[in-house]
Design a protein around this motif. Structure first.
Motif, PDB file in Angstrom:
ATOM      1  N   MET A   1      76.120  13.595  -5.881  1.00 40.63           N
ATOM      2  CA  MET A   1      76.046  14.466  -4.708  1.00 40.63           C
ATOM      3  C   MET A   1      74.907  14.026  -3.789  1.00 40.63           C
ATOM      4  O   MET A   1      73.795  13.781  -4.243  1.00 40.63           O
ATOM      5  CB  MET A   1      75.791  15.917  -5.126  1.00 40.63           C
ATOM      6  CG  MET A   1      76.975  16.609  -5.792  1.00 40.63           C
ATOM      7  SD  MET A   1      76.573  18.285  -6.305  1.00 40.63           S
ATOM      8  CE  MET A   1      76.310  19.066  -4.715  1.00 40.63           C
ATOM      9  N   ASN A   2      75.210  13.920  -2.498  1.00 39.80           N
ATOM     10  CA  ASN A   2      74.150  13.629  -1.540  1.00 39.80           C
ATOM     11  C   ASN A   2      73.525  14.933  -1.045  1.00 39.80           C
ATOM     12  O   ASN A   2      73.938  16.037  -1.440  1.00 39.80           O
ATOM     13  CB  ASN A   2      74.697  12.796  -0.380  1.00 39.80           C
ATOM     14  CG  ASN A   2      75.888  13.456   0.297  1.00 39.80           C
ATOM     15  OD1 ASN A   2      75.931  14.679   0.439  1.00 39.80           O
ATOM     16  ND2 ASN A   2      76.860  12.654   0.711  1.00 39.80           N
ATOM     17  N   ALA A   3      72.542  14.801  -0.172  1.00 39.87           N
ATOM     18  CA  ALA A   3      71.797  15.985   0.284  1.00 39.87           C
ATOM     19  C   ALA A   3      72.700  16.966   1.036  1.00 39.87           C
ATOM     20  O   ALA A   3      72.567  18.189   0.893  1.00 39.87           O
ATOM     21  CB  ALA A   3      70.633  15.548   1.170  1.00 39.87           C
ATOM     22  N   ALA A   4      73.643  16.429   1.836  1.00 39.48           N
ATOM     23  CA  ALA A   4      74.533  17.306   2.603  1.00 39.48           C
ATOM     24  C   ALA A   4      75.437  18.118   1.673  1.00 39.48           C
ATOM     25  O   ALA A   4      75.687  19.305   1.915  1.00 39.48           O
ATOM     26  CB  ALA A   4      75.373  16.480   3.568  1.00 39.48           C
ATOM     27  N   GLU A   5      75.919  17.499   0.605  1.00 35.34           N
ATOM     28  CA  GLU A   5      76.782  18.217  -0.333  1.00 35.34           C
ATOM     29  C   GLU A   5      76.011  19.264  -1.119  1.00 35.34           C
ATOM     30  O   GLU A   5      76.532  20.341  -1.410  1.00 35.34           O
ATOM     31  CB  GLU A   5      77.448  17.212  -1.278  1.00 35.34           C
ATOM     32  CG  GLU A   5      78.493  16.340  -0.585  1.00 35.34           C
ATOM     33  CD  GLU A   5      79.011  15.238  -1.483  1.00 35.34           C
ATOM     34  OE1 GLU A   5      78.287  14.873  -2.432  1.00 35.34           O
ATOM     35  OE2 GLU A   5      80.130  14.752  -1.238  1.00 35.34           O
ATOM     36  N   ARG A  70      83.295  16.570  -6.535  1.00 35.79           N
ATOM     37  CA  ARG A  70      83.978  15.594  -5.676  1.00 35.79           C
ATOM     38  C   ARG A  70      85.398  15.297  -6.159  1.00 35.79           C
ATOM     39  O   ARG A  70      85.910  14.191  -5.969  1.00 35.79           O
ATOM     40  CB  ARG A  70      83.165  14.303  -5.560  1.00 35.79           C
ATOM     41  CG  ARG A  70      81.810  14.468  -4.890  1.00 35.79           C
ATOM     42  CD  ARG A  70      81.159  13.123  -4.665  1.00 35.79           C
ATOM     43  NE  ARG A  70      81.924  12.350  -3.684  1.00 35.79           N
ATOM     44  CZ  ARG A  70      81.745  12.417  -2.365  1.00 35.79           C
ATOM     45  NH1 ARG A  70      80.843  13.246  -1.860  1.00 35.79           N
ATOM     46  NH2 ARG A  70      82.461  11.673  -1.554  1.00 35.79           N
ATOM     47  N   ARG A 272      83.043  15.686   6.009  1.00 35.80           N
ATOM     48  CA  ARG A 272      81.937  16.533   6.469  1.00 35.80           C
ATOM     49  C   ARG A 272      82.422  17.586   7.454  1.00 35.80           C
ATOM     50  O   ARG A 272      82.028  18.757   7.368  1.00 35.80           O
ATOM     51  CB  ARG A 272      80.836  15.667   7.083  1.00 35.80           C
ATOM     52  CG  ARG A 272      80.045  14.842   6.078  1.00 35.80           C
ATOM     53  CD  ARG A 272      79.136  13.849   6.757  1.00 35.80           C
ATOM     54  NE  ARG A 272      79.905  12.841   7.493  1.00 35.80           N
ATOM     55  CZ  ARG A 272      79.369  11.813   8.142  1.00 35.80           C
ATOM     56  NH1 ARG A 272      78.050  11.662   8.156  1.00 35.80           N
ATOM     57  NH2 ARG A 272      80.118  10.937   8.775  1.00 35.80           N
TER      58      ARG A 272
END
Length: 337
Positions: A1-5, A70, A272
């Protein structure tokens, strides 16, 4: 997971908690107050709150799980069940908002004949239509196997192969009847309400000015307060109506136009943007209790009584100038919101 997720999953968790708390508060007020239960609009409010509670309890956590993992968070059958409920609850929520606007239009435009024009059986008929409408589209999507997991929205929702003309027709019809038609109903009903509210405000303004002219000995500060209240009264109805219509458009329009654009073969929805439009739709479940119920004095009083009972405090006696009592100046404003 990235920061946006991570931020999206955290937002969905917080939104789910807020939606559950606010909508359950509305249901609590309905259960504890006989005055609220006597109102015909309470039928639509309860229907809307129950839809929002189910959305907050089922769809928001499921989407958060899809964002975190995801991939599809559960099997095919639960996914189809979640997709079925998503269509049903979304259509039911938009039609409930339209029904509330019709109820308030009748209450403001026809105040003397409201009880005969908007009866409980009329509200029940409108509610049955909303359920039948929502169930029909949900069942059609289920029978045609259009309920699948979509990575762009991290949720189980409407999805079909590109170029499917039946799916395109279904999507157009669904959004026309579950978004465009309720939005048109909201705009027409509330604009008529606003016209009547402005007429009453103008009449009250004339009475206020005439009174201030006759009261030559009144203190200047009293005159200033009266004129300030006169100005606020003009703006209050427009603000409430702009909240009703504005929240509907801001929350639902991005996802609706995205789903319509998705029908074009050359359009590929970015994950996104898909998550942003989905989160905006979920935000409506948290906005509705404050827009329609919890800011009203009647609901505040019930919640205050509940808090006093829980904290074992003696409730304060209500004042003779309680704002929940309708006055001529606030008649239209109470009917609107």
């Amino acid at each position: 997971m990235n920061a946006a997720e991570v931020a999206c999953a955290a937002y969905l968790a917080a939104l789910s908690a807020l939606s559950l708390a606010s909508n359950l508060s509305v249901l609590l007020c309905f259960a504890r107050s006989a005055d609220i239960r006597r109102q015909v609009a309470g039928v639509f409010t309860v229907n809307l709150s129950v839809s929002n509670v189910l959305t907050a309890a089922l769809h928001m956590p499921a989407t958060a799980a899809g964002v975190a993992r995801r991939r599809q968070p559960f099997g095919e059958r639960p996914c189809r069940a979640v997709g079925f409920l998503e269509i049903f609850l979304t259509a039911n929520a938009t039609l409930s908002a339209a029904a509330l606007s019709v109820d308030r239009w009748v209450a403001v435009v026809f105040p003397l004949s409201y009880s005969s024009r908007m009866r409980r059986r009329d509200a029940a008929a409108m509610l049955c239509y909303a359920w039948l409408h929502s169930f029909t589209f949900s069942l059609a999507a289920l029978l045609f196997s259009w309920l699948r997991y979509s990575d762009a929205y991290a949720s189980c929702t409407l999805r079909a192969a590109s170029g499917d003309s039946r799916f395109a027709a279904f999507t157009l019809l669904f959004h026309a009847s579950s978004f465009a038609l309720p939005l048109l109903t909201l705009c027409v009903a509330y604009l008529k309400v606003l016209r009547v509210a402005r007429f009453h405000c103008k009449r009250i303004d004339v009475i206020t000015v005439q009174t201030l002219v006759l009261l030559v000995d009144v203190h200047p500060s009293v005159k200033r307060r009266c004129l300030a209240e006169q100005k606020r009264r003009k703006q209050r109805a427009a603000k409430k109506i702009s909240i009703f219509i504005g929240s509907f458009i801001i929350c639902f329009a991005p996802l609706v136009f995205t789903r319509l654009a998705e029908l074009l073969p050359f359009v590929d929805v970015d994950r996104r943007w898909g998550l942003v439009s989905k989160c905006l739709t979920y935000s409506k479940a948290a906005c509705d209790p404050f827009a329609y119920c919890l800011t009203r004095q009647q609901y505040k009083k019930v919640l205050a009584d509940v808090a006093d009972r829980l904290l074992r405090r003696k409730p304060y006696p209500s004042s003779g100038h309680d704002s929940s009592v309708g006055t001529e100046n606030d008649f239209c404003l109470q009917r609107i919101g």
